[in-house]
Design a protein around this motif. Structure first.
Motif, PDB file in Angstrom:
ATOM      1  N   GLU A 179       0.836  -1.204   0.000  1.00 35.27           N
ATOM      2  CA  GLU A 179       0.000   0.000   0.000  1.00 35.27           C
ATOM      3  C   GLU A 179       0.872   1.256   0.000  1.00 35.27           C
ATOM      4  O   GLU A 179       0.562   2.233  -0.677  1.00 35.27           O
ATOM      5  N   GLN A 180       1.956   1.226   0.749  1.00 34.36           N
ATOM      6  CA  GLN A 180       2.866   2.370   0.802  1.00 34.36           C
ATOM      7  C   GLN A 180       3.495   2.637  -0.564  1.00 34.36           C
ATOM      8  O   GLN A 180       3.623   3.786  -0.987  1.00 34.36           O
ATOM      9  N   GLU A 181       3.861   1.569  -1.276  1.00 31.21           N
ATOM     10  CA  GLU A 181       4.423   1.741  -2.622  1.00 31.21           C
ATOM     11  C   GLU A 181       3.400   2.352  -3.571  1.00 31.21           C
ATOM     12  O   GLU A 181       3.739   3.221  -4.383  1.00 31.21           O
ATOM     13  N   LEU A 182       2.151   1.917  -3.458  1.00 28.52           N
ATOM     14  CA  LEU A 182       1.093   2.497  -4.294  1.00 28.52           C
ATOM     15  C   LEU A 182       0.908   3.979  -3.987  1.00 28.52           C
ATOM     16  O   LEU A 182       0.749   4.792  -4.903  1.00 28.52           O
ATOM     17  N   GLU A 183       0.913   4.319  -2.720  1.00 33.79           N
ATOM     18  CA  GLU A 183       0.751   5.721  -2.338  1.00 33.79           C
ATOM     19  C   GLU A 183       1.897   6.571  -2.892  1.00 33.79           C
ATOM     20  O   GLU A 183       1.662   7.647  -3.459  1.00 33.79           O
ATOM     21  N   LEU A 184       3.113   6.091  -2.741  1.00 36.32           N
ATOM     22  CA  LEU A 184       4.269   6.838  -3.250  1.00 36.32           C
ATOM     23  C   LEU A 184       4.217   6.983  -4.764  1.00 36.32           C
ATOM     24  O   LEU A 184       4.555   8.034  -5.312  1.00 36.32           O
ATOM     25  N   ARG A 185       3.779   5.935  -5.444  1.00 34.14           N
ATOM     26  CA  ARG A 185       3.654   5.995  -6.910  1.00 34.14           C
ATOM     27  C   ARG A 185       2.585   7.013  -7.315  1.00 34.14           C
ATOM     28  O   ARG A 185       2.796   7.800  -8.229  1.00 34.14           O
ATOM     29  N   LEU A 186       1.458   6.999  -6.640  1.00 34.70           N
ATOM     30  CA  LEU A 186       0.396   7.959  -6.931  1.00 34.70           C
ATOM     31  C   LEU A 186       0.879   9.390  -6.703  1.00 34.70           C
ATOM     32  O   LEU A 186       0.650  10.280  -7.533  1.00 34.70           O
ATOM     33  N   LEU A 187       1.559   9.628  -5.606  1.00 38.20           N
ATOM     34  CA  LEU A 187       2.085  10.963  -5.321  1.00 38.20           C
ATOM     35  C   LEU A 187       3.115  11.391  -6.362  1.00 38.20           C
ATOM     36  O   LEU A 187       3.157  12.561  -6.763  1.00 38.20           O
ATOM     37  N   ALA A 188       3.931  10.460  -6.817  1.00 43.34           N
ATOM     38  CA  ALA A 188       4.932  10.776  -7.842  1.00 43.34           C
ATOM     39  C   ALA A 188       4.263  11.120  -9.172  1.00 43.34           C
ATOM     40  O   ALA A 188       4.683  12.064  -9.854  1.00 43.34           O
ATOM     41  N   VAL A 189       3.224  10.382  -9.529  1.00 43.93           N
ATOM     42  CA  VAL A 189       2.492  10.672 -10.764  1.00 43.93           C
ATOM     43  C   VAL A 189       1.833  12.041 -10.663  1.00 43.93           C
ATOM     44  O   VAL A 189       1.859  12.834 -11.614  1.00 43.93           O
ATOM     45  N   ALA A 190       1.252  12.348  -9.511  1.00 39.05           N
ATOM     46  CA  ALA A 190       0.614  13.657  -9.310  1.00 39.05           C
ATOM     47  C   ALA A 190       1.644  14.775  -9.473  1.00 39.05           C
ATOM     48  O   ALA A 190       1.396  15.759 -10.183  1.00 39.05           O
ATOM     49  N   TRP A 241      -7.964   8.276  -2.317  1.00 35.96           N
ATOM     50  CA  TRP A 241      -6.987   7.789  -1.337  1.00 35.96           C
ATOM     51  C   TRP A 241      -7.331   8.337   0.052  1.00 35.96           C
ATOM     52  O   TRP A 241      -7.357   7.600   1.033  1.00 35.96           O
ATOM     53  N   GLN A 242      -7.585   9.639   0.101  1.00 36.41           N
ATOM     54  CA  GLN A 242      -7.881  10.278   1.385  1.00 36.41           C
ATOM     55  C   GLN A 242      -9.163   9.739   2.011  1.00 36.41           C
ATOM     56  O   GLN A 242      -9.279   9.660   3.235  1.00 36.41           O
ATOM     57  N   LEU A 243     -10.113   9.358   1.183  1.00 37.91           N
ATOM     58  CA  LEU A 243     -11.386   8.842   1.682  1.00 37.91           C
ATOM     59  C   LEU A 243     -11.365   7.341   1.967  1.00 37.91           C
ATOM     60  O   LEU A 243     -12.352   6.781   2.449  1.00 37.91           O
ATOM     61  N   GLY A 244     -10.252   6.697   1.630  1.00 41.02           N
ATOM     62  CA  GLY A 244     -10.169   5.258   1.820  1.00 41.02           C
ATOM     63  C   GLY A 244     -10.877   4.463   0.741  1.00 41.02           C
ATOM     64  O   GLY A 244     -11.201   3.290   0.935  1.00 41.02           O
ATOM     65  N   LEU A 245     -11.120   5.089  -0.408  1.00 36.19           N
ATOM     66  CA  LEU A 245     -11.821   4.430  -1.507  1.00 36.19           C
ATOM     67  C   LEU A 245     -10.919   4.148  -2.700  1.00 36.19           C
ATOM     68  O   LEU A 245     -11.381   3.705  -3.749  1.00 36.19           O
ATOM     69  N   TYR A 246      -9.631   4.393  -2.533  1.00 37.57           N
ATOM     70  CA  TYR A 246      -8.689   4.182  -3.626  1.00 37.57           C
ATOM     71  C   TYR A 246      -8.639   2.710  -3.998  1.00 37.57           C
ATOM     72  O   TYR A 246      -8.599   1.833  -3.136  1.00 37.57           O
ATOM     73  N   GLY A 247      -8.675   2.446  -5.293  1.00 38.36           N
ATOM     74  CA  GLY A 247      -8.598   1.071  -5.764  1.00 38.36           C
ATOM     75  C   GLY A 247      -9.940   0.415  -5.958  1.00 38.36           C
ATOM     76  O   GLY A 247     -10.007  -0.766  -6.266  1.00 38.36           O
ATOM     77  N   LEU A 248     -11.016   1.185  -5.801  1.00 40.31           N
ATOM     78  CA  LEU A 248     -12.358   0.668  -6.075  1.00 40.31           C
ATOM     79  C   LEU A 248     -12.861   1.289  -7.367  1.00 40.31           C
ATOM     80  O   LEU A 248     -12.686   2.489  -7.606  1.00 40.31           O
ATOM     81  N   CYS A 249     -13.516   0.489  -8.195  1.00 45.47           N
ATOM     82  CA  CYS A 249     -14.113   0.994  -9.433  1.00 45.47           C
ATOM     83  C   CYS A 249     -15.125   2.074  -9.076  1.00 45.47           C
ATOM     84  O   CYS A 249     -15.966   1.883  -8.190  1.00 45.47           O
ATOM     85  N   SER A 250     -15.040   3.206  -9.748  1.00 42.78           N
ATOM     86  CA  SER A 250     -15.936   4.314  -9.433  1.00 42.78           C
ATOM     87  C   SER A 250     -17.373   4.048  -9.891  1.00 42.78           C
ATOM     88  O   SER A 250     -18.287   4.751  -9.478  1.00 42.78           O
ATOM     89  N   ASP A 251     -17.572   3.025 -10.717  1.00 37.71           N
ATOM     90  CA  ASP A 251     -18.920   2.705 -11.188  1.00 37.71           C
ATOM     91  C   ASP A 251     -19.547   1.547 -10.418  1.00 37.71           C
ATOM     92  O   ASP A 251     -20.636   1.678  -9.876  1.00 37.71           O
ATOM     93  N   CYS A 252     -18.851   0.420 -10.334  1.00 44.76           N
ATOM     94  CA  CYS A 252     -19.447  -0.765  -9.708  1.00 44.76           C
ATOM     95  C   CYS A 252     -18.831  -1.112  -8.351  1.00 44.76           C
ATOM     96  O   CYS A 252     -19.292  -2.036  -7.687  1.00 44.76           O
ATOM     97  N   GLU A 253     -17.786  -0.409  -7.961  1.00 47.46           N
ATOM     98  CA  GLU A 253     -17.086  -0.582  -6.695  1.00 47.46           C
ATOM     99  C   GLU A 253     -16.320  -1.906  -6.582  1.00 47.46           C
ATOM    100  O   GLU A 253     -15.936  -2.315  -5.493  1.00 47.46           O
TER     101      GLU A 253
END
Length: 123
Positions: free
Chosen positions: A7-18, A77-89
């Motif tokens: 999870e930490q690697e994903l967060e760092l990757r997301l922040l780097a992309v941003a 990410w902040q809401l704890g919903l990162y990694g869920l499909c925005s349409d079907c969850e």
């Protein structure tokens, strides 16, 4: 990718992309209008896409869309919903998120979304 992605690697990757998308956007804007780029740097980064003077630059639209994607992913990410499909969850795999940290939809919903956007509905 065969190893477990943390999870930490994903967060760092997301922040780097941003950071990368924001840097590229500012660089492009600097070339078009240095004064507007300087003005934008006084605005919080998560509000850039809503900055009214940017509407005068339609060539920036692809980069603005990329910023919207990254802002949505950071919000999830902040809401704890990162990694869920925005349409079907449905849960996206860590491998999918590693390849595209701003991914919003599972494969099935992504296909439906593109068909709806491009009018390619097949009956």
């Amino acid at each position: 990718m065969s190893r477990n992605i943390t999870e930490q690697e994903l967060e760092l990757r997301l922040l780097a992309v941003a950071e990368d998308r924001r840097h590229r956007f500012l660089f492009t804007l600097q070339e078009l209008n240095a004064a507007l780029a300087a003005q934008l740097q006084q605005v919080p980064a998560d509000e850039w896409v809503d900055h009214p003077p940017l509407t005068a630059w339609p060539q920036l639209q692809p980069q603005i869309n990329a910023l919207k994607q990254v802002d949505a992913a950071l919000c999830q990410w902040q809401l704890g919903l990162y990694g869920l499909c925005s349409d079907c969850e449905a849960e996206l795999t860590r491998e999918q998120l590693w390849l595209d940290p701003c991914r919003q939809r599972c494969d099935v919903c992504e296909q439906k979304y593109h068909k709806a956007q491009h009018g390619n509905w097949q009956l």
